[in-house]
Design a protein around this motif. Structure first.
Motif, PDB file in Angstrom:
ATOM      1  N   GLU A 195      26.381  33.404  57.774  1.00  0.00           N
ATOM      2  CA  GLU A 195      26.841  32.062  57.367  1.00  0.00           C
ATOM      3  C   GLU A 195      26.931  32.032  55.844  1.00  0.00           C
ATOM      4  O   GLU A 195      26.163  32.695  55.161  1.00  0.00           O
ATOM      5  CB  GLU A 195      25.822  30.981  57.782  1.00  0.00           C
ATOM      6  N   TYR A 196      27.810  31.181  55.333  1.00  0.00           N
ATOM      7  CA  TYR A 196      27.877  31.040  53.871  1.00  0.00           C
ATOM      8  C   TYR A 196      26.541  30.532  53.349  1.00  0.00           C
ATOM      9  O   TYR A 196      25.950  29.622  53.933  1.00  0.00           O
ATOM     10  CB  TYR A 196      28.959  30.026  53.476  1.00  0.00           C
ATOM     11  N   ASP A 197      26.066  31.128  52.251  1.00  0.00           N
ATOM     12  CA  ASP A 197      24.841  30.593  51.650  1.00  0.00           C
ATOM     13  C   ASP A 197      25.117  29.909  50.313  1.00  0.00           C
ATOM     14  O   ASP A 197      24.210  29.351  49.699  1.00  0.00           O
ATOM     15  CB  ASP A 197      23.759  31.675  51.537  1.00  0.00           C
ATOM     16  N   GLY A 198      26.366  29.952  49.846  1.00  0.00           N
ATOM     17  CA  GLY A 198      26.767  29.165  48.679  1.00  0.00           C
ATOM     18  C   GLY A 198      26.188  29.639  47.358  1.00  0.00           C
ATOM     19  O   GLY A 198      26.191  28.894  46.388  1.00  0.00           O
ATOM     20  N   ARG A 199      25.719  30.902  47.293  1.00  0.00           N
ATOM     21  CA  ARG A 199      25.115  31.347  46.026  1.00  0.00           C
ATOM     22  C   ARG A 199      26.145  31.935  45.074  1.00  0.00           C
ATOM     23  O   ARG A 199      26.163  31.620  43.897  1.00  0.00           O
ATOM     24  CB  ARG A 199      24.027  32.377  46.320  1.00  0.00           C
ATOM     25  N   TRP A 200      27.000  32.817  45.607  1.00  0.00           N
ATOM     26  CA  TRP A 200      27.983  33.477  44.744  1.00  0.00           C
ATOM     27  C   TRP A 200      29.318  33.517  45.455  1.00  0.00           C
ATOM     28  O   TRP A 200      29.386  33.407  46.676  1.00  0.00           O
ATOM     29  CB  TRP A 200      27.550  34.931  44.457  1.00  0.00           C
ATOM     30  N   VAL A 201      30.360  33.703  44.658  1.00  0.00           N
ATOM     31  CA  VAL A 201      31.656  34.010  45.262  1.00  0.00           C
ATOM     32  C   VAL A 201      32.193  35.251  44.543  1.00  0.00           C
ATOM     33  O   VAL A 201      32.085  35.365  43.324  1.00  0.00           O
ATOM     34  CB  VAL A 201      32.618  32.795  45.245  1.00  0.00           C
ATOM     35  N   PHE A 202      32.685  36.191  45.340  1.00  0.00           N
ATOM     36  CA  PHE A 202      33.176  37.464  44.813  1.00  0.00           C
ATOM     37  C   PHE A 202      34.702  37.458  44.798  1.00  0.00           C
ATOM     38  O   PHE A 202      35.336  36.791  45.620  1.00  0.00           O
ATOM     39  CB  PHE A 202      32.695  38.621  45.684  1.00  0.00           C
ATOM     40  N   GLY A 203      35.276  38.212  43.864  1.00  0.00           N
ATOM     41  CA  GLY A 203      36.729  38.378  43.811  1.00  0.00           C
ATOM     42  C   GLY A 203      37.041  39.827  43.476  1.00  0.00           C
ATOM     43  O   GLY A 203      36.222  40.514  42.860  1.00  0.00           O
ATOM     44  N   ASN A 204      38.224  40.304  43.900  1.00  0.00           N
ATOM     45  CA  ASN A 204      38.587  41.690  43.599  1.00  0.00           C
ATOM     46  C   ASN A 204      39.722  41.753  42.591  1.00  0.00           C
ATOM     47  O   ASN A 204      40.554  40.852  42.522  1.00  0.00           O
ATOM     48  CB  ASN A 204      39.009  42.422  44.874  1.00  0.00           C
ATOM     49  N   ALA A 205      39.742  42.839  41.810  1.00  0.00           N
ATOM     50  CA  ALA A 205      40.865  43.098  40.911  1.00  0.00           C
ATOM     51  C   ALA A 205      41.699  44.189  41.543  1.00  0.00           C
ATOM     52  O   ALA A 205      41.214  45.290  41.789  1.00  0.00           O
ATOM     53  CB  ALA A 205      40.374  43.527  39.535  1.00  0.00           C
ATOM     54  N   ASN A 206      42.950  43.872  41.782  1.00  0.00           N
ATOM     55  CA  ASN A 206      43.822  44.765  42.537  1.00  0.00           C
ATOM     56  C   ASN A 206      44.456  45.831  41.650  1.00  0.00           C
ATOM     57  O   ASN A 206      44.889  46.856  42.138  1.00  0.00           O
ATOM     58  CB  ASN A 206      44.914  43.901  43.176  1.00  0.00           C
ATOM     59  N   ASN A 207      44.495  45.603  40.358  1.00  0.00           N
ATOM     60  CA  ASN A 207      45.194  46.555  39.489  1.00  0.00           C
ATOM     61  C   ASN A 207      44.238  47.587  38.909  1.00  0.00           C
ATOM     62  O   ASN A 207      44.267  48.752  39.274  1.00  0.00           O
ATOM     63  CB  ASN A 207      45.919  45.791  38.378  1.00  0.00           C
ATOM     64  N   THR A 208      43.401  47.182  37.982  1.00  0.00           N
ATOM     65  CA  THR A 208      42.359  48.083  37.472  1.00  0.00           C
ATOM     66  C   THR A 208      41.134  47.783  38.328  1.00  0.00           C
ATOM     67  O   THR A 208      40.534  46.725  38.175  1.00  0.00           O
ATOM     68  CB  THR A 208      42.090  47.798  35.985  1.00  0.00           C
ATOM     69  N   PRO A 209      40.807  48.681  39.265  1.00  0.00           N
ATOM     70  CA  PRO A 209      39.929  48.313  40.379  1.00  0.00           C
ATOM     71  C   PRO A 209      38.552  47.822  39.951  1.00  0.00           C
ATOM     72  O   PRO A 209      37.791  48.558  39.332  1.00  0.00           O
ATOM     73  CB  PRO A 209      39.807  49.617  41.188  1.00  0.00           C
ATOM     74  N   ARG A 210      38.269  46.586  40.310  1.00  0.00           N
ATOM     75  CA  ARG A 210      36.973  46.008  39.962  1.00  0.00           C
ATOM     76  C   ARG A 210      36.584  44.950  40.994  1.00  0.00           C
ATOM     77  O   ARG A 210      37.423  44.483  41.762  1.00  0.00           O
ATOM     78  CB  ARG A 210      37.058  45.336  38.572  1.00  0.00           C
ATOM     79  N   VAL A 211      35.331  44.557  40.954  1.00  0.00           N
ATOM     80  CA  VAL A 211      34.853  43.418  41.739  1.00  0.00           C
ATOM     81  C   VAL A 211      34.096  42.499  40.781  1.00  0.00           C
ATOM     82  O   VAL A 211      33.335  42.972  39.932  1.00  0.00           O
ATOM     83  CB  VAL A 211      33.932  43.865  42.897  1.00  0.00           C
ATOM     84  N   ALA A 212      34.324  41.192  40.912  1.00  0.00           N
ATOM     85  CA  ALA A 212      33.625  40.218  40.071  1.00  0.00           C
ATOM     86  C   ALA A 212      32.723  39.356  40.936  1.00  0.00           C
ATOM     87  O   ALA A 212      33.049  39.063  42.088  1.00  0.00           O
ATOM     88  CB  ALA A 212      34.634  39.323  39.358  1.00  0.00           C
ATOM     89  N   ARG A 213      31.609  38.961  40.355  1.00  0.00           N
ATOM     90  CA  ARG A 213      30.715  38.019  41.030  1.00  0.00           C
ATOM     91  C   ARG A 213      30.633  36.752  40.193  1.00  0.00           C
ATOM     92  O   ARG A 213      30.366  36.794  38.989  1.00  0.00           O
ATOM     93  CB  ARG A 213      29.318  38.637  41.185  1.00  0.00           C
ATOM     94  N   ILE A 214      30.902  35.618  40.837  1.00  0.00           N
ATOM     95  CA  ILE A 214      30.841  34.321  40.165  1.00  0.00           C
ATOM     96  C   ILE A 214      29.607  33.591  40.664  1.00  0.00           C
ATOM     97  O   ILE A 214      29.364  33.545  41.871  1.00  0.00           O
ATOM     98  CB  ILE A 214      32.131  33.521  40.469  1.00  0.00           C
TER      99      ILE A 214
END
Ligand SMILES: [Cu+2]
Lengths: 665, 160
Positions: free
Chosen positions: A121-140
């Motif tokens: 279930e969602y716990d509402g702590r972080w949201v992640f996103g991916n970078a499609n060009n220079t491969p990365r993952v971000a955490r918000i």
């Protein structure tokens, strides 16, 4: 665009005729909206939306946050692209966040979002996103709605099947969209040696249980083709991950044709619990690579970037029982897992049906070694053995599927521009609604959790031609909100989005809204250039570097008169916002600055670097209307020629006697 | 009586949270009006002597607590001095000279910690706002810091 649209309409109409459903001519779009739609989306002034909607910003590189059901834009969170409005990537403190093994990269393409989960279930702590060009993952961090961490992925050529997460956020995955030669190999090879030299790598990034810190736990080296999307198993299939693969033809040119030859590609099932065992048993190979890991601290109010040099790689060919392929028609895009984890829905972009696979059957086929062969050493399970069933004639161009709380699935149909609702139990189509036009992803409230909420569905459309007032050749893309609580899906709202929205998630507001940080406590501010009150402000020269420790409070800057700056100086304005109250940022801008403004939150310190480019007087001011005397919140800097002996002087509210001969008569 | 009002207010808030129903005066228990407490701006529930906030009685010593005043001085330097001078001169807000004579200790403590609510209700603050045109920010003081600041204001007003 025109061409695509022309192709789309006749196809759509003929499909409609084929199925004997009322043809929804886009021109009559208004007819499909029921009369109570306005009531369903109206959120009165002063009231809150019930859901947060985190939406990928696509080629804007950012993540947007909408309220639902109103469709009001609440925030754009900068992630992979610079944002001059917020100073993101321009302030000295945030520049390291965009550092990579290629140096500072100011732009990327954010495709998918994932809210952290506990027990599926969602716990509402972080949201992640991916970078499609220079491969990365971000955490918000959803306490501050800020990007607090970005990790780069080695051995990857674009990160698309990401940042999908396991049911307790044990891992965020990343799969390379473009296969490339591994980073520790000589990459200077002919492109047409793809089959020999190119590899596909998927990465498992561990996430700290308490602090959310990301770390590449291991990578799995797979055959060279394109990994498209992925989803974690859940419930019964927890411990497994599923990746869709296309270009199993291994073409390296004109993929449009050459990667669409076979009538089936693969979904790859990954037993990540098994991979963990191999990792523990030391079966991984340490590989020398280079990737950046960037972390932002709310205590120092600044980011650090570290270049790391090693990853552990597991070889899918040697370690036989981590990866299995099963065939999926044709160029699969989404591979989505049902709420209980029993079914995996493959969406072949070019297929005229939707195959639904059974996790139980996959397990049986593996146990019985029910293989039809191998692909580069990885077993291929028999299609018929793992198939639960096929949804016949769902529409054209199935892309993505999500689920509600009543056993139904919803699939987006790109080519026929519609959302199709079907029953997971007997795989029959129950309802279909048009989208305007060419829908990509869709999302259902809680639609990828163990217990979907099921009230709303949003379709994200690639083309909006004729939906909004024209704005020249470029039109915004759009979201369309559907009420799916009844038997029939009901379109209730259309609204434009930023960038190109890909995937999005809808999270109950209760999970997030109470945790919002309102200001940063000055007592906790550990920025080295923090000014603890106006009494500690100062201007210090170190060679040609000048550090200005400045404060901002309604409505003045301290110091606001600075003299003794010379041509050739590098001036750093370190500005502390002394307010300790919610929603009182101050901004800072200085004439001729070649970067951007700063926006400084209450209790925060941020730094703008400035290279004066001519002799004279430069005004500076607060850019965020902060009080009735905001227009007064300003000051002057005097820039003298290189080598000038005008002494360093700074003050607020005082007028020193002229310090040099320039003024004396 | 004051308690009664609080109960009504909580009831009203609860209603708001559960039904978005709004705060109709006819659905809440009317708080009895005490004519003697009626403030200049006609708000019957507001006490202009004490202000509004959690402080009802502030213990003040006969002589100065010098150590506490020193703590207050430090907080002043960080969170207040950008707007208040220690003289009578106005900067952004009024000069602090004589502030402990202008207001009761409870009023000052409440204003320092419950700033927004008092700006909206207190006639003296509203008169100041008309002159200063800046809303005094809530600087999120701890109770201890607020008390230390009050001691520092006493020192500034000549208490030994
Ligand atoms: Cu300002």
């Amino acid at each position: 665009m025109m061409k695509k649209l022309k192709a789309t309409f006749p196809a759509f109409v003929s499909i409609a005729l084929l199925f004997g459903m009322p043809a929804c001519k886009p021109k009559n779009a208004g007819n499909t909206v029921s009369s109570d739609a306005a009531d369903k989306v109206y959120v009165a002034p002063g009231q809150y939306d019930k859901f947060y909607n985190f939406v990928s910003g696509g080629f804007s590189g950012q993540m947007s946050v909408y309220g639902l059901p109103s469709g009001r834009l609440l925030r754009v969170i900068p992630a992979f692209s610079v944002d001059p409005e917020k100073g993101w990537g321009y302030s000295e403190e945030t520049k390291p966040m965009l550092n990579t093994s290629h140096g500072f990269v100011p732009w990327d393409d954010l495709h998918h979002v994932q809210v952290s989960k506990t027990n599926g279930e969602y716990d509402g702590r972080w949201v992640f996103g991916n970078a499609n060009n220079t491969p990365r993952v971000a955490r918000i961090d959803l306490k501050t709605f800020r990007t607090v961490e970005i990790i780069e992925l080695p051995n990857s050529g674009g990160n698309h099947s990401s940042p999908f997460i396991t049911e307790n956020t044990e891992y965020v995955v990343a799969g390379t969209r473009f296969s490339v030669p591994p980073d520790d190999k000589n990459g200077d090879v002919p492109i047409n040696t793809y089959k020999q030299n190119f590899k596909g790598t998927i990465s498992f990034i561990s996430v700290g249980k308490e602090d959310g810190k990301m770390d590449i736990a291991f990578q799995i080296q797979c055959p060279g083709f394109n990994f498209d999307l992925s989803r974690a198993g859940k419930g019964v299939s927890h411990g497994w991950f599923f990746f869709s693969c296309y270009n199993t033809e291994q073409a390296n040119t004109l993929l449009e044709v050459n990667a669409s030859q076979k009538d089936k590609d693969f979904i790859m099932a990954v037993n990540w619990k098994k991979a963990e065992e191999y990792l523990k048993a030391g079966k991984g190979r340490k590989q020398t690579v280079k990737y950046a890991h960037n972390i932002y601290s709310d205590i120092t109010h600044s980011a650090t970037s570290e270049i790391r040099t090693e990853v552990t790689v597991l070889d899918a060919k040697e370690l036989k029982d981590i990866c299995y392929f099963f065939p999926c028609p044709k160029s699969p895009h989404g591979c989505d897992v049902s709420p209980g984890g029993e079914y995996i829905v493959g969406s072949g972009k070019l297929a005229a049906l939707i195959p639904v696979f059974s996790f139980e059957k996959i397990q049986k086929a593996i146990a019985a070694k029910d293989y039809i062969g191998e692909f580069e050493g990885i077993p291929i399970l028999k299609y018929e053995s793992v198939l639960y069933g096929e949804v016949q004639k769902p529409g054209l161009g199935p892309l993505h599927t999500e689920f509600d709380n009543k056993g139904n699935a919803y699939t987006s149909m790109f080519v026929s521009s519609e959302v199709v609702k079907w029953s997971l139990k007997d795989l029959t189509v129950l309802d279909r609604v048009p989208t305007y036009y060419s829908v990509g992803h869709l999302t259902v409230a809680g639609g990828d959790t163990k217990t979907p909420n099921g009230k709303y569905l949003v379709a994200y459309n690639k083309i909006t031609k004729d939906r909004f007032l024209p704005t020249g050749p470029e039109l915004s893309q759009s979201a369309q909100l559907y009420d799916i609580s009844g038997d029939k899906m009901q379109l209730i709202l259309d609204y434009p989005t930023i960038g190109e929205p890909h995937y999005a998630q809808i999270v109950p507001a209760e999970l997030i809204k109470g945790n919002s940080v309102k200001f940063f406590k000055m007592e906790e501010n550990k920025n080295p250039y923090f000014s603890n009150g106006e009494g500690t402000t100062k201007v210090v020269r170190e060679g040609n570097k000048v550090h200005v420790n400045m404060t901002a409070i309604r409505s003045h800057l301290t110091p606001d008169n600075i003299e003794g700056i010379r041509m050739g100086d590098e001036v750093y304005f370190h500005i502390t916002n002394l307010e300790q109250d919610w929603d009182v940022p101050h901004g800072f801008a200085i004439k001729g600055a070649s970067n951007a403004e700063l926006l400084i939150m209450p209790g925060e310190t941020q730094t703008l670097k400035w290279n004066p480019d001519k002799v004279g007087i430069f005004p500076m001011y607060c850019t965020d209307f902060c009080s009735a005397l905001h227009q007064e919140m300003s000051g002057y800097i005097r820039v003298s020629p290189a080598g000038s002996n005008v002494p360093l002087l700074f003050s607020t509210g005082k007028n020193y006697p002229a310090s040099d001969s320039a003024n004396k008569k | 009586m004051k308690k009664l009002f609080v109960v009504a207010a909580i009831g009203c808030l609860t209603m708001l949270t559960f039904s978005w129903g709004g705060c109709d005066s006819n659905t809440e228990t009317p708080a009895p009006v005490d004519e003697t407490k009626k403030s200049e701006n006609g708000n019957p529930s507001y006490d202009p002597h004490r202000g509004e906030g959690k402080f009802t009685k502030v213990e003040v010593g006969a002589s100065l607590d010098a150590a506490m005043a020193e703590t207050g001085n430090k907080v002043f330097g960080v969170k207040c001095s950008s707007c208040h001078k220690l003289t009578e001169e106005k900067l952004v807000g009024p000069g602090w000279k004589g502030v402990t004579a202008r207001h009761s200790p409870e009023w000052i403590m409440n204003f320092m910690t419950n700033t927004d609510a008092m700006i909206d209700k207190d006639p003296k603050v509203q008169a100041q706002l008309e002159i200063c045109l800046v809303r005094m920010p809530n600087q999120n003081l701890t109770d201890a810091d607020a008390r230390a600041l009050y001691e520092f204001q006493r020192k500034n007003d000549g208490v030994k």
